[in-house]
Design an enzyme around this catalytic site. Sequence first.
Site, PDB file in Angstrom:
ATOM      1  CG  HIS A  57      23.122  45.541  41.091  1.00 28.52           C
ATOM      2  ND1 HIS A  57      24.379  45.058  41.377  1.00 28.52           N
ATOM      3  CD2 HIS A  57      23.267  46.865  40.875  1.00 28.52           C
ATOM      4  CE1 HIS A  57      25.248  46.062  41.317  1.00 28.52           C
ATOM      5  NE2 HIS A  57      24.600  47.173  41.028  1.00 28.52           N
ATOM      6  CG  ASN A 115      24.589  38.444  42.682  1.00 33.79           C
ATOM      7  OD1 ASN A 115      24.043  38.795  41.654  1.00 33.79           O
ATOM      8  ND2 ASN A 115      25.259  39.281  43.453  1.00 33.79           N
ATOM      9  CG  ASP A 162      -3.497  42.802  41.285  1.00 34.96           C
ATOM     10  OD1 ASP A 162      -2.972  41.963  40.503  1.00 34.96           O
ATOM     11  OD2 ASP A 162      -4.523  43.443  41.010  1.00 34.96           O
TER      12      ASP A 162
HETATM   13 MN    MN Z   1      23.527  40.477  40.428  1.00 31.06          MN
HETATM   14 MN    MN Z   2      -2.283  40.536  39.024  1.00 32.06          MN
END
Ligand code: MN
Ligand code: MN
Length: 290
Positions: free
Chosen positions: A122, A153, A262
């Site tokens: 996830h 994970n 950015d």
């Molecule tokens: Mn996870």
């Molecule tokens: Mn930035």
Amino acid sequence: MSSSINRLTQWKWTGLLSCLLTIAVGSPSQARNYGSIHLLMGTPSSSPDSQNRDDYLMIKPQYALSYNNSKGTANWVSWQLNATWIGTVDRCSSFRPDTTLPPTFVRVVPTDYSLSGFSRGHMTRSRDRSANQTDNCATFLMTNIVPQTQAQNEGPWLELENLSQALALAGKELYIIAGPTGEGATGLKGFKTRIGNDKVTVPTSTWKIIVVLDRPQLRLKGVTTQTRVIAVKMPNEVGIQAKSYKDYLTTVDELEKLTGYDFLSDVPKAVQDVIEARKDGEQVRNPSQF
Ligand code: MN
Ligand code: MN
């Protein structure tokens, strides 16, 4: 009567058109959060465009993301976290394809990860959306999932997720952005660049940025040069289960170089310059010391 309806229709179209133009042309000084709380810090992609299949902006009630059809994963996923999102619902019963993708996109399904040697990782954590079943199941959509080694994970990535949860439950508000980077990693079944009949790119690393607001009620104005920002880049490897997220601290500046995005683009530039250059835990330097 009919001409007044025509005028009304025309007015509506003109209004819609100018609205769309404003979105398309929007200068960098304008907020680019697309009306989503999950994008309060700004949208990382330079121009997320619903026509761009590899930078396809999806805004859901639970999180926002840029999807990459060629990679079969998101480029980044962005979400707000505070105590109101955290509850006690049971984990959603299953992973599922994201049926809100355009029909012409490649459809990643849960079994594309089966026997690959990588877990379904996830980005927006399941427990970050545990106030109700609808929110929780939204995190199980495959657009929120990347191939992650079990070690990462359940090791340093989870440790940082637990820290985020603790901060949120302590009253902070967090703005989190995470994503995959690179192509190719060694999982439990050896080195792979892609899995699921080549539909899904296996990232070499995953990264995450967490902005921790002490005074969430101030929203963007609550972000100052003192604001805590945790940035990490973790290798997608086996054998790192016992590592700490602290072993992988980096700066937002480094992640911007790596990804070309950015980040925190709606934060004033002078503030970005300070908080994006600092690793979590480093002393807050007075700007006059630069
Ligand atoms: Mn996870
Ligand atoms: Mn930035």
